[in-house]
Scaffold this motif. Sequence first.
Motif, short mmCIF file in Angstrom:
data_model
loop_
_atom_site.label_atom_id
_atom_site.label_comp_id
_atom_site.label_asym_id
_atom_site.label_seq_id
_atom_site.Cartn_x
_atom_site.Cartn_y
_atom_site.Cartn_z
N MET A 29 15.02 3.13 5.85
CA MET A 29 15.66 1.89 5.43
C MET A 29 14.97 1.27 4.22
O MET A 29 15.59 0.64 3.38
N LEU A 30 13.65 1.47 4.13
CA LEU A 30 12.86 0.86 3.06
C LEU A 30 12.75 1.75 1.83
O LEU A 30 12.19 1.33 0.82
N THR A 31 13.26 2.98 1.90
CA THR A 31 13.14 3.94 0.80
C THR A 31 14.40 3.92 -0.06
O THR A 31 15.51 4.06 0.46
N PRO A 32 14.25 3.72 -1.37
CA PRO A 32 15.43 3.74 -2.26
C PRO A 32 16.12 5.09 -2.24
O PRO A 32 15.46 6.13 -2.10
N PRO A 33 17.44 5.12 -2.36
CA PRO A 33 18.15 6.40 -2.46
C PRO A 33 17.77 7.10 -3.76
O PRO A 33 17.26 6.47 -4.69
N PRO A 34 17.99 8.42 -3.86
CA PRO A 34 17.55 9.19 -5.03
C PRO A 34 18.09 8.67 -6.36
O PRO A 34 17.42 8.79 -7.39
N ASP A 35 19.29 8.08 -6.37
CA ASP A 35 19.87 7.62 -7.63
C ASP A 35 19.60 6.16 -7.92
O ASP A 35 20.18 5.57 -8.81
N ASN A 36 18.69 5.57 -7.16
CA ASN A 36 18.37 4.15 -7.34
C ASN A 36 17.08 4.04 -8.15
O ASN A 36 16.03 4.49 -7.70
N PHE A 37 17.16 3.45 -9.32
CA PHE A 37 15.99 3.37 -10.20
C PHE A 37 15.17 2.10 -9.98
O PHE A 37 14.17 1.88 -10.64
N SER A 38 15.59 1.23 -9.06
CA SER A 38 14.84 0.03 -8.76
C SER A 38 14.00 0.25 -7.51
O SER A 38 13.94 1.35 -6.95
N GLU A 39 13.36 -0.82 -7.04
CA GLU A 39 12.54 -0.71 -5.84
C GLU A 39 13.33 -1.04 -4.58
O GLU A 39 12.78 -1.09 -3.50
N HIS A 40 14.62 -1.29 -4.71
CA HIS A 40 15.41 -1.68 -3.56
C HIS A 40 15.64 -0.50 -2.63
O HIS A 40 16.09 0.57 -3.05
N GLY A 41 15.34 -0.72 -1.35
CA GLY A 41 15.58 0.31 -0.37
C GLY A 41 17.04 0.33 0.06
O GLY A 41 17.86 -0.43 -0.45
N LYS A 42 17.35 1.19 1.01
CA LYS A 42 18.72 1.29 1.48
C LYS A 42 19.15 0.03 2.24
O LYS A 42 20.35 -0.24 2.35
N ALA A 43 18.19 -0.69 2.80
CA ALA A 43 18.53 -1.87 3.58
C ALA A 43 17.86 -3.14 3.07
O ALA A 43 18.41 -4.23 3.21
N PHE A 44 16.68 -3.02 2.46
CA PHE A 44 15.93 -4.18 2.02
C PHE A 44 15.45 -4.01 0.58
O PHE A 44 15.24 -2.89 0.12
N GLY A 45 15.27 -5.14 -0.10
CA GLY A 45 14.70 -5.13 -1.44
C GLY A 45 13.21 -5.42 -1.38
O GLY A 45 12.74 -6.12 -0.48
N ARG A 46 12.48 -4.88 -2.34
CA ARG A 46 11.04 -5.16 -2.43
C ARG A 46 10.84 -6.51 -3.09
O ARG A 46 11.47 -6.82 -4.10
N ALA A 47 9.98 -7.33 -2.50
CA ALA A 47 9.70 -8.67 -3.03
C ALA A 47 8.23 -8.78 -3.38
O ALA A 47 7.36 -8.57 -2.52
N ASN A 48 7.92 -9.07 -4.65
CA ASN A 48 6.54 -9.30 -5.08
C ASN A 48 6.26 -10.79 -4.99
O ASN A 48 6.97 -11.60 -5.59
N LEU A 49 5.24 -11.17 -4.25
CA LEU A 49 4.98 -12.58 -3.97
C LEU A 49 3.96 -13.17 -4.94
O LEU A 49 2.75 -13.21 -4.66
N PHE A 50 4.46 -13.55 -6.11
CA PHE A 50 3.68 -14.30 -7.09
C PHE A 50 2.41 -13.54 -7.50
O PHE A 50 2.46 -12.34 -7.72
N GLU A 51 1.30 -14.27 -7.55
CA GLU A 51 0.03 -13.68 -7.98
C GLU A 51 -0.84 -13.30 -6.78
O GLU A 51 -2.04 -13.06 -6.93
N THR A 52 -0.25 -13.23 -5.60
CA THR A 52 -1.05 -12.97 -4.40
C THR A 52 -1.35 -11.49 -4.19
O THR A 52 -2.24 -11.14 -3.42
N GLY A 53 -0.61 -10.62 -4.87
CA GLY A 53 -0.76 -9.19 -4.63
C GLY A 53 -0.01 -8.72 -3.41
O GLY A 53 0.06 -7.52 -3.12
N ARG A 54 0.58 -9.66 -2.66
CA ARG A 54 1.36 -9.31 -1.47
C ARG A 54 2.72 -8.76 -1.87
O ARG A 54 3.31 -9.16 -2.86
N LYS A 55 3.21 -7.85 -1.06
CA LYS A 55 4.57 -7.33 -1.22
C LYS A 55 5.30 -7.49 0.10
O LYS A 55 4.73 -7.23 1.17
N GLY A 56 6.53 -7.93 0.02
CA GLY A 56 7.33 -8.08 1.21
C GLY A 56 8.66 -7.37 1.06
O GLY A 56 8.93 -6.73 0.04
N TYR A 57 9.47 -7.48 2.10
CA TYR A 57 10.82 -6.91 2.08
C TYR A 57 11.81 -8.03 2.36
O TYR A 57 11.63 -8.80 3.31
#
Length: 203
Positions: A29-57
Motif C-alpha cells: 500500500m505504501l509502495t508507489p506503482p512502477p509508473d509513478n514518479f512521485s513518492e505517493h504509494g498506492k494508498a497513501f502519500g508521503r508527507a515530509n513534516l517541515f524541518e523535523t526530519g520526520r516522514k509520515g503517510y
Amino acid sequence: MVSTTADLTAYLDALFHDKLLKRETLKEMLTPPPDNFSEHGKAFGRANLFETGRKGYSHDGGIDAFSSLFVYVKEDELAFAITVNGVNYPVNRIFWNVLKVFYNQPLTLPFFTAVTLTDAELARYEGTYALKQAGMKITIRRENGRLIGEVAKDDTFPLTPTGNHSFFHAPSGIIIEFKESPPTTFPNFTLHQGRGSSIWEKE
C-alpha cells in the motif's frame, strides 16, 4: 457510513500495527506503482513534516461540502485526523498549522482583519494570471477601490486584503498570496482552496 476523527485515528493505529492487514500488504500500500514518479504509494502519500526530519503517510478525501485529512507518523506513534464541513478556509492550512504546533515549528497565525490599501498599491497586483497545466486564467483588476478576481465575465469574486500580499474571499474559502519580486512586481500568486493549492503565472 459516517466516521469521526476518533474512527480515523483508530483505523490508522490498527493498520500500522498489523492489526488489520498483513505487513506485506501494508508495505504494498505504501509502495508507489512502477509508473509513478512521485513518492505517493498506492494508498497513501508521503508527507515530509517541515524541518523535523520526520516522514509520515497521509491521505485525504471529500464529498459534497465534507472534507477529511489524516497523517500517521510511525516514529512518533502519531495518528492525526481532521474532518470539516462548510469550509470557508483552506483545509490544508488548518491541517498543517495544527501539526506545526505539535512539532513546535514556526507558525504564522491566520489573519482575517481587512487592511486598507491605496489604489496605487492595488494596481500592482493587476493582470491576467494563468494556470497553464489546466488551461485556466484569472484576471485580477481594480473596481471601486478593491481587487476583483474574474474567471469569466459573469464569474467574479471580490478579494479582501489581509496584509503581506495576501487576499481572502470568505464565501469560497479562497486565499490568494502574491509572490513579490523586486522591484515590487508580482510574477505569480498561489491560490489556496479546500485541500489544494496551485500557482498561477502572470502573462
